[in-house]
Design an enzyme around this catalytic site. Structure first.
Site, PDB file in Angstrom:
ATOM      1  N   TYR A 174       0.819  -1.214   0.000  1.00  0.00           N
ATOM      2  CA  TYR A 174       0.000   0.000   0.000  1.00  0.00           C
ATOM      3  C   TYR A 174       0.855   1.268   0.000  1.00  0.00           C
ATOM      4  O   TYR A 174       0.325   2.366  -0.128  1.00  0.00           O
ATOM      5  CB  TYR A 174      -0.936   0.015   1.211  1.00  0.00           C
ATOM      6  CG  TYR A 174      -2.091  -0.938   1.099  1.00  0.00           C
ATOM      7  CD1 TYR A 174      -3.389  -0.483   0.926  1.00  0.00           C
ATOM      8  CD2 TYR A 174      -1.882  -2.308   1.165  1.00  0.00           C
ATOM      9  CE1 TYR A 174      -4.449  -1.365   0.825  1.00  0.00           C
ATOM     10  CE2 TYR A 174      -2.928  -3.196   1.059  1.00  0.00           C
ATOM     11  CZ  TYR A 174      -4.222  -2.725   0.887  1.00  0.00           C
ATOM     12  OH  TYR A 174      -5.268  -3.611   0.777  1.00  0.00           O
TER      13      TYR A 174
ATOM     14  N   ASP B 260      -3.137 -17.967   5.275  1.00  0.00           N
ATOM     15  CA  ASP B 260      -4.185 -18.792   4.678  1.00  0.00           C
ATOM     16  C   ASP B 260      -4.814 -19.732   5.703  1.00  0.00           C
ATOM     17  O   ASP B 260      -6.022 -19.977   5.685  1.00  0.00           O
ATOM     18  CB  ASP B 260      -3.658 -19.561   3.466  1.00  0.00           C
ATOM     19  CG  ASP B 260      -2.325 -20.235   3.710  1.00  0.00           C
ATOM     20  OD1 ASP B 260      -1.505 -19.680   4.440  1.00  0.00           O
ATOM     21  OD2 ASP B 260      -2.096 -21.324   3.155  1.00  0.00           O
TER      22      ASP B 260
ATOM     23  N   ASP C 272      -6.380  -5.982   5.491  1.00  0.00           N
ATOM     24  CA  ASP C 272      -7.469  -5.514   4.644  1.00  0.00           C
ATOM     25  C   ASP C 272      -8.400  -6.670   4.302  1.00  0.00           C
ATOM     26  O   ASP C 272      -9.620  -6.593   4.502  1.00  0.00           O
ATOM     27  CB  ASP C 272      -6.877  -4.903   3.370  1.00  0.00           C
ATOM     28  CG  ASP C 272      -7.882  -4.060   2.602  1.00  0.00           C
ATOM     29  OD1 ASP C 272      -9.053  -3.978   3.018  1.00  0.00           O
ATOM     30  OD2 ASP C 272      -7.494  -3.471   1.572  1.00  0.00           O
TER      31      ASP C 272
ATOM     32  N   LYS D 120       2.536 -14.410   6.249  1.00  0.00           N
ATOM     33  CA  LYS D 120       2.832 -15.423   5.237  1.00  0.00           C
ATOM     34  C   LYS D 120       4.353 -15.583   5.155  1.00  0.00           C
ATOM     35  O   LYS D 120       4.956 -15.613   4.088  1.00  0.00           O
ATOM     36  CB  LYS D 120       2.242 -14.997   3.890  1.00  0.00           C
ATOM     37  CG  LYS D 120       2.216 -16.095   2.828  1.00  0.00           C
ATOM     38  CD  LYS D 120       1.318 -17.249   3.182  1.00  0.00           C
ATOM     39  CE  LYS D 120       1.329 -18.286   2.042  1.00  0.00           C
ATOM     40  NZ  LYS D 120       0.651 -19.533   2.435  1.00  0.00           N
TER      41      LYS D 120
END
Length: 409
Positions: free
Chosen positions: A154, A275, A299, A224
């Site tokens: 971002y 995940d 987000d 992750k």
């Protein structure tokens, strides 16, 4: 509502927030349905404050501008006067702002966060009885997401496919780092992901302090890092460093444990691959209290959690720094419903409830939540919820606001 600054006083900030009895609070109406939901929010907040404090306290509202309304008035999408006002008054609230996809002006929401240094996006997600949900047990969801606001992809460092500098960068990557799968550099764009120790640690620090103050039992660092070892993996390691070095966390089988100094209870700090976290919050949401994560994960995750309890239309949010706070509706502008008095103002109203608690006006916040809970329980809802309920006719935006006020006791 008083859109004036004649009587009001500024909120002050030294080591902590100091709120006068008649604080000046700026608000941004917002684009699209902002013109419908913002007046509803102002009405509900004013009523809650009056119910709680009589004439001893009141908010002096000051309208400031961003988005289409700002552009129409000033020729700028985000005037410097708006930034200056939020920094001056320390607390503000905003409706949704237009974010073009694929071009045009930059995201105003991201720009506001970056210009004001609002490094935390705090999203509490909890179920309200009576709200239609696709889940069998949405009442098990009570999770607060701490999303890092200032970094990740971002930050906006991107290289357009086909540009000379992009192709040169891709060739460098291919040659120096043995990136063999860049088959067509002329048709490939590049984005840069930035994760720093400073930003990671200050976010996790705030999440842990929140867990202590709210007597939560579990903080999960979501990342992750199994794939992105030097960015998301580093976030996880830096998060644990904060727990150990600043909160005296001790190693246990499944992570680290902090003792809450307020009640002696243990707070478990763990990490979860992103995940896997998405699966776990669906299957066993009761296992999560506080999630700390980076910008993109946060987000996605906060919106996915909101879907479990009825959608982002009833999910509040706040963007915070050490000194300033900007509360906001977490949904988009919904231009098809703009000006029709049909939109659900719950997200913005619940964000205002967060604002009242931030100010230390807990009695007014309690009144507001009471009105919201009793309205939803009585199936006095807007059309977005009513169409999923048998035999319920949806209320207008303004009538729903009035119902919330009527249910405050």
């Amino acid at each position: 509502m008083v859109d004036s600054v004649e009587k009001g006083q500024q909120i002050q900030w030294t080591d902590s927030i100091s709120v006068p009895d008649f604080p000046i609070i700026p608000y941004i109406e917002g684009d699209g349905i902002g013109s419908d939901i913002t007046p509803a929010m102002l009405k509900v907040v004013n009523h809650a404050v009056s119910k709680a404090y009589g004439d001893k306290r009141a908010i002096e509202w000051k309208e400031i501008f961003a988005g289409q309304k700002a552009f129409d008035l000033t020729g700028e999408w985000l005037p410097q006067d708006t930034i200056d006002a939020i920094e001056k008054y320390h607390v503000a609230i905003k409706g949704p702002l237009t974010t073009p996809v694929g071009g045009g002006i930059r995201s105003l929401n991201v720009a506001l966060r970056q210009k004001l240094g609002l490094f935390i996006c705090q999203r509490p997600v909890q179920y309200f009885e009576g709200v239609p949900s696709p889940m069998m047990h949405p009442e098990k969801v009570d999770i607060t997401v701490f999303r890092e606001n200032s970094e990740d992809i971002y930050i906006g460092i991107e290289f357009k496919a086909g540009d000379t500098e992009t192709k040169r960068l891709l060739e460098t990557l291919k040659n120096q780092y043995a990136v063999d799968n860049i088959a067509r550099p002329e048709n490939t764009g590049v984005g840069v992901k930035l994760i720093s120790e400073h930003a990671s640690k200050r976010l996790v620090r705030q999440a842990l302090q929140y867990a202590i103050s709210q007597e939560k039992e579990h903080v999960a660092l979501v990342h992750k890092g199994n794939i992105m070892k030097y960015t998301e993996g580093a976030f996880c390691h830096w998060g644990y460093d904060v727990a150990v070095e600043e909160f005296a966390a001790k190693k246990v089988e499944w992570g680290y444990e902090i003792e809450n100094p307020n009640n002696g209870q243990k707070i478990l700090v763990t990490d979860v691959i992103a995940d896997a976290c998405f699966q776990q919050v669906l299957l066993k949401p009761e296992n999560f209290d506080v999630i700390a994560t980076m910008n993109l994960n946060g987000d996605y995750l906060s919106d996915a959690l909101a879907a479990q309890i009825g959608g982002i239309g009833i999910a509040p949010g706040a963007n915070l720094s050490d000194r300033d706070a900007l509360f906001e509706a977490t949904h988009g502008t919904a231009p098809l419903y703009a000006g029709k008095n049909l939109a659900n103002p719950s997200s913005l109203i619940l964000s205002a409830e967060m604002m009242l608690r931030h100010m230390g006006w807990s009695e007014a916040a309690d009144k507001l939540i009471q009105g919201m809970r009793l309205s939803l329980k009585a199936k006095e809802v807007t059309q977005d919820f009513a169409r999923h309920m048998e035999g319920v006719e949806g209320l207008s935006t303004s009538d729903f606001a009035q119902a919330i006020c009527r249910h405050m006791r």
